[in-house]
Design a protein around this motif. Structure first.
Motif, PDB file in Angstrom:
ATOM      1  N   GLN A 104       0.826  -1.204   0.000  1.00 36.67           N
ATOM      2  CA  GLN A 104       0.000   0.000   0.000  1.00 36.67           C
ATOM      3  C   GLN A 104       0.868   1.265   0.000  1.00 36.67           C
ATOM      4  O   GLN A 104       0.610   2.205  -0.750  1.00 36.67           O
ATOM      5  N   LEU A 107       2.405   1.837  -3.456  1.00 35.66           N
ATOM      6  CA  LEU A 107       1.448   2.294  -4.467  1.00 35.66           C
ATOM      7  C   LEU A 107       0.996   3.726  -4.192  1.00 35.66           C
ATOM      8  O   LEU A 107       0.745   4.495  -5.132  1.00 35.66           O
ATOM      9  N   GLU A 108       0.891   4.086  -2.928  1.00 40.78           N
ATOM     10  CA  GLU A 108       0.558   5.471  -2.611  1.00 40.78           C
ATOM     11  C   GLU A 108       1.655   6.414  -3.104  1.00 40.78           C
ATOM     12  O   GLU A 108       1.367   7.501  -3.628  1.00 40.78           O
ATOM     13  N   ARG A 113      -3.006   2.484  -9.784  1.00 37.91           N
ATOM     14  CA  ARG A 113      -4.262   2.725  -9.056  1.00 37.91           C
ATOM     15  C   ARG A 113      -5.101   1.448  -8.984  1.00 37.91           C
ATOM     16  O   ARG A 113      -5.774   1.191  -7.981  1.00 37.91           O
ATOM     17  N   TYR A 137      -3.527  -0.512  -6.283  1.00 37.74           N
ATOM     18  CA  TYR A 137      -3.857   0.137  -5.008  1.00 37.74           C
ATOM     19  C   TYR A 137      -5.272  -0.233  -4.568  1.00 37.74           C
ATOM     20  O   TYR A 137      -5.522  -0.536  -3.392  1.00 37.74           O
ATOM     21  N   GLN A 149     -11.504   4.415  -5.135  1.00 44.30           N
ATOM     22  CA  GLN A 149     -10.407   4.312  -6.095  1.00 44.30           C
ATOM     23  C   GLN A 149     -10.860   3.682  -7.409  1.00 44.30           C
ATOM     24  O   GLN A 149     -10.481   4.138  -8.491  1.00 44.30           O
TER      25      GLN A 149
END
Length: 670
Positions: A199, A202-203, A216, A219, A235
């Motif tokens: 996480q 990916l952020e 995304r 994510y 998302q």
């Protein structure tokens, strides 16, 4: 989106730039701006392209096609125009035409990254997985500055995660801002269960490149796996604003909705996908899962059958889904097809495991028990290689619970926590009758059934602060450091995080079986909650787990010796909770429920503080979504046939019997 023809007029250029900037933020405003431009400059083809894109982004692919098709005809040598036209055709479900247009775009510009990714999506939706993978690989090759990433991606797709991780980390050491490497490392993290690290990666990717849709998408998957369903839905909706008809995004949204309990909109999504992409095997598979959950069994079988026919070379999950209905029976042709697809020491591990479990169930139904066990063992062996579980660690963690959370610990904290009585926890070993108990309780007018909720486990992990860099968890000892306010906040946080699963009834069920390991935590933060231990004869219960291919978790089930040791630890820990919290846990023995159904149901309801209702005796008539392997079984009256079924495999179960040992088995005479 690129401009079709350069416009010399400065005012027009400014207006076009504004329209293009509006596309991602507000497609309706972008369309309005484009129309205003066209009133003044009717021949402004760049504005026409903006208008076509805006129509697609607003979910009007037919208008998008009507706007873009003349452009694509006049500018047949523009890869950008053809790519946008291909997106519009795909959004309208005209996949074959979209593939043809995208092929033309890529012949003109073989290095058009966006067209390769869109082509991959369309080929995947059309059921051509091999060609889709080649398109995605080409997209990756054009997206990275480092050739090693191609090798890393190849290792990842072949299951060589260690080498893929090593190559990816080497790239990130040299180039810490490489978003392609970050995304692949996050994908590896997801595979090995390091969701928090994935996480964070990916952020960071999305901070650097907000338009990186593959990141995304990953994510969203991580948020879903961490049970952050509202955030995951937000998302995936962002992805769909960019590509409203992308079938892969729609399937992901349907999966999230199913987990939230929103089955009707999920079914509508799958039906929409299949209307445009009738050959999308994955959509048929997910549609089948949702139909099964809501009890539309015949339609679920048809959906699984369609998935098998469309993707026979990767049909293991669909075959297992049929077997997992429990009441389904395979034909001779099915059995021969599954046999033909099982490849010793080769093939995709997930697919091979699914096939082995499905074939084992088919043979068991035909009383070919020795051959059936051989395939159960093969499936478990394949699965066990990729899903490790350490029995010694489990013994250690059990001992830590017993030492830290003793009688004195609870006496000193009496009255702590959130005093709400809403939750009813059902714990124990999987396949021990928990779904039956849930169905009985959910038949009561004041109780709502939900699912196996991961929220308690998530709380324990947050408290433990365990990570790759800090592998030693602080849990459960960290519970000694909590204040009364912190304990109350944790209980209230649990109620808040599970609210998405609930309707308007005063009580709800959380049937995550592994929560038996966290009864001390549950009692500390939710002292008024009810806790029910679903217990079954250890030989029957453990072997039922061995026959079950769990989607994720429950890694102890893939070896008979480990299963027995896990069950032994479970009994030891439950004995501890009975000793330090006497009367706190209500135990239901499955065999007793079968033999004395009404008496056991009355006893269960009395423990929960619920008035007896006749409908609880007729639980099999209750219509509700059920998300566990026992779904079809609990839609039938209680039956005795399964109680001794494990004895057909008795001669193969000595490792299990030895691991359980006399301390456990003497309680349940053989």
């Amino acid at each position: 989106m690129a401009t079709v023809i350069p416009q010399p007029d400065g005012d027009l250029q400014t207006a076009l730039q504004h329209a293009v900037a509006l596309l991602q933020q507000d497609p309706a405003m972008a369309a309005e701006q484009a129309r205003e431009i066209l009133k003044v400059y009717p021949q402004a083809e760049a504005a026409q392209q903006v208008l076509g894109t805006a129509c697609r982004l607003q979910g009007d692919p037919l208008q998008a096609i009507a706007t873009l098709e003349p452009l694509a005809t006049r500018h047949a040598s523009s890869p950008d125009v053809l790519h946008e036209f291909g997106l519009a055709l795909g959004a309208a479900g005209r996949g074959a035409e979209a593939i043809g247009v995208l092929d033309r775009a890529l012949r003109l510009d073989p290095e058009h990254r966006g067209a390769w990714r869109t082509l991959g999506d369309q080929l995947s939706a059309a059921g051509d997985d091999a060609a889709a993978e080649r398109a995605f690989e080409k997209h990756l090759a054009l997206s990275t500055r480092h050739p090693e990433m191609l090798e890393a991606a190849g290792c990842f797709s072949k299951g060589n995660l260690a080498k893929a991780e090593r190559l990816t980390r080497e790239v990130l050491k040299r180039d810490p801002l490489d978003i392609v490497a970050m995304r692949l490392l996050a994908s590896i993290g997801v595979k090995v269960g390091q969701l928090e690290e994935a996480q964070h990666l990916l952020e960071r990717c999305l901070e650097l490149a907000p338009g990186f849709h593959l990141a995304r998408h990953g994510y969203t998957v991580v948020l879903f796996r961490r049970h952050e369903l509202d955030a995951a839905l937000e998302q995936v909706d962002r992805l769909l604003r960019a590509e409203p008809a992308n079938p892969n995004y729609l399937i992901l949204k349907g999966t999230i909705l199913v987990r939230r309990g929103d089955h009707r909109p999920a079914l509508e999504i799958y039906e929409r996908i299949l209307g445009g992409y009738p050959r999308h095997a994955g959509a048929h598979l997910n549609y089948g899962h949702t139909l099964k959950t809501v009890g539309r069994l015949d339609e679920a079988i048809a959906a699984y059958r369609s998935s098998i026919e469309l993707s026979p070379a990767a049909s293991g999950e669909a075959y297992w889904s049929l077997a997992n209905l429990k009441t389904f029976r395979f034909t001779d042709e099915d059995i021969e097809r599954m046999r033909a697809q099982i490849v010793p020491e080769a093939g995709d591990p997930e697919d091979q495991a699914h096939l082995a479990f499905a074939l084992a169930k088919a043979l068991e139904d035909r009383a070919r028990y020795d051959e059936s066990f051989a395939f159960y063992k093969r499936g478990n062996d394949v699965r066990g290689k990729h899903h490790r579980w350490d029995a010694k660690v489990n013994v250690f963690n059990t001992a830590r619970q017993m030492k830290a959370l003793d009688r004195e610990f609870f006496a000193a904290r009496e009255g702590w926590g959130c005093q709400a009585a809403d939750p009813i926890f059902i714990v124990g070993l999987p396949r021990a009758g928990s779904t039956l108990l849930e169905q009985i309780l959910a038949s009561h007018s004041r109780v709502e059934g939900t699912a196996e909720l991961p929220d308690v486990i998530a709380i324990s992990r947050r408290l433990g602060e365990k990570s790759r860099k800090n592998p030693a968890s602080k849990y459960p000892e960290v519970l000694k450091t909590l204040t009364p306010e912190a304990a109350r906040d944790l209980g209230e946080g649990y109620l808040a995080s599970t609210r998405v699963q609930r309707g308007g009834k005063p009580f709800f069920i959380d049937k995550m079986p592994n929560n038996f390991q966290h009864i001390g935590l549950i009692h500390l933060i939710l002292p008024q909650a009810k806790i029910i231990d679903a217990r079954r004869h250890p030989m029957a219960g453990c072997f039922s787990c061995y026959k079950q291919l769990f989607a994720r978790g429950q890694n102890f089930t893939y070896d008979l010796d480990k299963l027995g040791r896990y069950y032994r630890d479970y009994v030891i820990l439950m004995d501890h909770w009975d000793a330090v919290l006497p009367g706190r846990v209500h135990r239901v023995q499955y065999e007793e429920m079968v033999e004395n159904t009404e008496a056991e149901i009355r006893r269960l309801l009395a423990y929960c503080g619920l008035e007896f209702e006749e409908q609880c005796l007729r639980f099999f008539e209750t219509e509700r979504a059920i998300r566990t392997p026992s779904a079809e079984q609990v839609r039938q009256p209680v039956y005795r046939e399964g109680l001794e079924h494990w004895r057909h495999f008795d001669k193969h179960l000595e490792p299990l019997q030895q691991a359980l040992g006399p301390a456990v088995l003497d309680r349940y005479p053989l």
